[in-house]
Write an enzyme that holds these catalytic residues in place. Sequence first.
Site, PDB file in Angstrom:
ATOM      1  N   ASP A  24      46.701  74.400  -3.065  1.00 40.81           N
ATOM      2  CA  ASP A  24      47.623  73.263  -3.070  1.00 40.81           C
ATOM      3  C   ASP A  24      46.835  71.976  -3.303  1.00 40.81           C
ATOM      4  OD1 ASP A  24      49.556  71.370  -2.574  1.00 40.81           O
ATOM      5  OD2 ASP A  24      49.514  71.630  -0.387  1.00 40.81           O
ATOM      6  N   ASN A  26      48.190  68.798  -3.706  1.00 36.37           N
ATOM      7  CA  ASN A  26      48.802  67.519  -3.303  1.00 36.37           C
ATOM      8  C   ASN A  26      49.364  67.511  -1.888  1.00 36.37           C
ATOM      9  OD1 ASN A  26      50.914  69.210  -3.734  1.00 36.37           O
ATOM     10  ND2 ASN A  26      52.126  67.791  -4.988  1.00 36.37           N
ATOM     11  N   ASP A  28      51.580  69.282  -0.263  1.00 35.81           N
ATOM     12  CA  ASP A  28      52.963  69.594   0.106  1.00 35.81           C
ATOM     13  C   ASP A  28      53.095  71.020   0.664  1.00 35.81           C
ATOM     14  OD1 ASP A  28      52.706  71.141  -2.121  1.00 35.81           O
ATOM     15  OD2 ASP A  28      54.477  70.381  -3.170  1.00 35.81           O
ATOM     16  N   ASP A 101      53.568  85.856 -16.564  1.00 35.02           N
ATOM     17  CA  ASP A 101      54.536  86.848 -16.110  1.00 35.02           C
ATOM     18  C   ASP A 101      55.789  86.661 -16.961  1.00 35.02           C
ATOM     19  OD1 ASP A 101      55.850  88.713 -14.261  1.00 35.02           O
ATOM     20  OD2 ASP A 101      54.320  88.045 -12.835  1.00 35.02           O
ATOM     21  N   ASP A 202      57.627  92.068 -16.047  1.00 41.40           N
ATOM     22  CA  ASP A 202      58.259  92.434 -14.790  1.00 41.40           C
ATOM     23  C   ASP A 202      59.307  93.541 -14.986  1.00 41.40           C
ATOM     24  OD1 ASP A 202      58.504  91.443 -11.943  1.00 41.40           O
ATOM     25  OD2 ASP A 202      60.590  91.237 -12.543  1.00 41.40           O
ATOM     26  N   GLU A 257      55.279  96.418 -16.123  1.00 44.11           N
ATOM     27  CA  GLU A 257      55.465  96.949 -14.775  1.00 44.11           C
ATOM     28  C   GLU A 257      56.474  98.080 -14.909  1.00 44.11           C
ATOM     29  OE1 GLU A 257      56.603  95.586 -10.230  1.00 44.11           O
ATOM     30  OE2 GLU A 257      57.737  94.796 -11.900  1.00 44.11           O
ATOM     31  N   HIS A 330      51.066  91.207  -5.514  1.00 44.74           N
ATOM     32  CA  HIS A 330      51.871  90.368  -4.627  1.00 44.74           C
ATOM     33  C   HIS A 330      53.012  91.139  -3.968  1.00 44.74           C
ATOM     34  CE1 HIS A 330      53.955  90.711  -8.347  1.00 44.74           C
ATOM     35  NE2 HIS A 330      55.048  90.206  -7.812  1.00 44.74           N
ATOM     36  N   ASP A 331      53.191  92.404  -4.332  1.00 44.71           N
ATOM     37  CA  ASP A 331      54.244  93.226  -3.719  1.00 44.71           C
ATOM     38  C   ASP A 331      53.677  94.263  -2.746  1.00 44.71           C
ATOM     39  OD1 ASP A 331      56.251  92.009  -5.283  1.00 44.71           O
ATOM     40  OD2 ASP A 331      55.920  93.428  -6.924  1.00 44.71           O
TER      41      ASP A 331
HETATM   42  C1  GLC Z   1      58.882  92.931  -9.631  1.00 50.70           C
HETATM   43  C2  GLC Z   1      58.031  91.861  -8.991  1.00 50.70           C
HETATM   44  C3  GLC Z   1      58.594  91.541  -7.641  1.00 50.70           C
HETATM   45  C4  GLC Z   1      59.999  91.032  -7.818  1.00 50.70           C
HETATM   46  C5  GLC Z   1      60.853  92.000  -8.625  1.00 50.70           C
HETATM   47  C6  GLC Z   1      62.084  91.334  -9.120  1.00 50.70           C
HETATM   48  O1  GLC Z   1      58.812  94.121  -8.971  1.00 50.70           O
HETATM   49  O2  GLC Z   1      56.693  92.266  -8.944  1.00 50.70           O
HETATM   50  O3  GLC Z   1      57.813  90.612  -6.942  1.00 50.70           O
HETATM   51  O4  GLC Z   1      60.579  90.822  -6.571  1.00 50.70           O
HETATM   52  O5  GLC Z   1      60.182  92.484  -9.769  1.00 50.70           O
HETATM   53  O6  GLC Z   1      61.763  90.410 -10.127  1.00 50.70           O
HETATM   54 CA    CA Z   2      51.360  71.452  -4.027  1.00 58.51          CA
END
Ligand code: GLC
Ligand code: CA
Length: 557
Positions: A24, A26, A28, A101, A202, A257, A330-331
Amino acid sequence: MNSTEKKWWKEAVVYQIYPRSFMDSNGDGIGDLKGIIEKIPYLKELGVNVVWLSPIYQSPNDDNGYDISDYRRIMDEFGTMDDFQQLLMLCHEAGIRLVMDLVVNHTSDEHAWFVESRKDRTNPYRDYYIWRDPADGKAPNNWGSCFGGSAWQFDEQTGQYYLHFFSKKQPDLNWENENVRNAVYDMMKWWLDKGVDGFRMDVISLISKDQEFKDGEPELTGYSSFNVCANGPRVHEFLQEMRRKVLSKYDLLTVGECTGGTLEEAKKYASSDEKELNMAFQFEHVTLDADTNNKWGLKPLNLVKLKEIMTKWQVGLEGKAWNSLFWCNHDQPRMVSRWGNDREYREISAKMLATCLHMMQGTPYVYQGEELAMTNMPFQDLSEFRDLDSINGYHEMVEVKKLMTSEEMLTSLRKKSRDNSRTPMQWDDSTNAGFSTGTPWIKVNPNYTEINAREQLQRPDSVFHYYQKLIQLRKQHEIIVYGKYELLDGTNPDVYAYTRALDNEKLLIVCNFTSKELDYPIPEMYKDGSCLISNYPDNTIGNKLRPYEAYVLHIEL
Ligand code: GLC
Ligand code: CA
């Protein structure tokens, strides 16, 4: 063309950034593009060739940017298009390519297309989404949303249901409609012409829906829909069209994905003749510790199964398609807490896991913080979670279906919640781990005073430097990129050992997945090999494996 044909994206290591939690600039409390720019030298030092950014487009953030309301604008919280242009330029200057993405299975319900679409049945955008009449006053079929509940949402205004595989704020686009496809292709070209180097697509395996919309097997949660709907009838046709009209005109890294993808499907998505994408993410290995009937149910990892699955993909795609290699994203929860040991063997076990993955054939992905062996978060209470999947899951399992007690569900969330990997990046031991001078949007893991980048950058034997070395080795030894994989001792429940072979070179990789000391004699042939890397400081290798020990031996025949 086969898997030993050289390509830059086969030789690359990709670093995934979740911008909200990276840096981050700034105060916030939310990570942003200027924050990423500040950290380019860090990425350069790690040695990665590519950065994949989780979505940075305009979004109401129901699913943290995976619900896009404008594909051609940067999310206000993340910065401006100028910031983006600068980030792209500076990445390129540092020799790092930038992959975006691409979320085109669905948009946000606040996207202009959907705002129009829901107005009335004759609106020109109606058919951009999937609308169906009620069946006997109920949803058109029994498909479940991945985030709980039905995949259909009734819309009063026009008396029809729309389909949403994810949250009801993420309506699915209708890929049958040529206008939708062309609008997506135009948008992709718009970004590619700015100079971006590829896309991570995605849930791309879900874009084609079987137009019969038949019921699926009823199950507890919406993952069942994926079994029914993944790899739909026209998905390969669509991707081949996308390739022809867009992708083939540029030199890109493309990775799909492929939720619900099988080996046979992956050979099409990622085939070496480059009709569709460069590579696919498969998820079989990361579902091994999940209960098949309940996504929140826990099950211990069986290493023999893990080896079977990794081997199936390594051998199955050899010469035909290209693998992507990952433990974290991230999942997923943090791998060191999952299949490693995040207490006394945190660093050793994280290095072991990294060795095991990075020596395989395919393109490795490192998720922010993995290179520091960041751990799962000790969440105390439901109020600390931010992820809608975790929060919906809690309400569904504990309050609606009453299948788990609150304590059971919190135990599961501490192990499985996506928020485990979304806590802020731990840069140093100052307030908020150096991530932000404000209040972070999600709590910082309290272990940042011990686990942070500044400390690891100063210490030669840190996990960071171990990843740096693995990345360097891949650049130095073609065998790590292109060598043929073979599993050893498939039935050994504690040790993952395999070999790689290219021309007259061989590699032996041995990984102890347990905290036990084990007898594991070095195979005769490798006794005089040179050790490329190992995870114990003294660098000695013997016929016993220490807890979570891993090593790589190299020989020339
Ligand atoms: C993919 C992403 C996930 C998201 C889902 C819906 O699986 O990696 O984070 O919630 O798609 O877009
Ligand atoms: Ca920020």
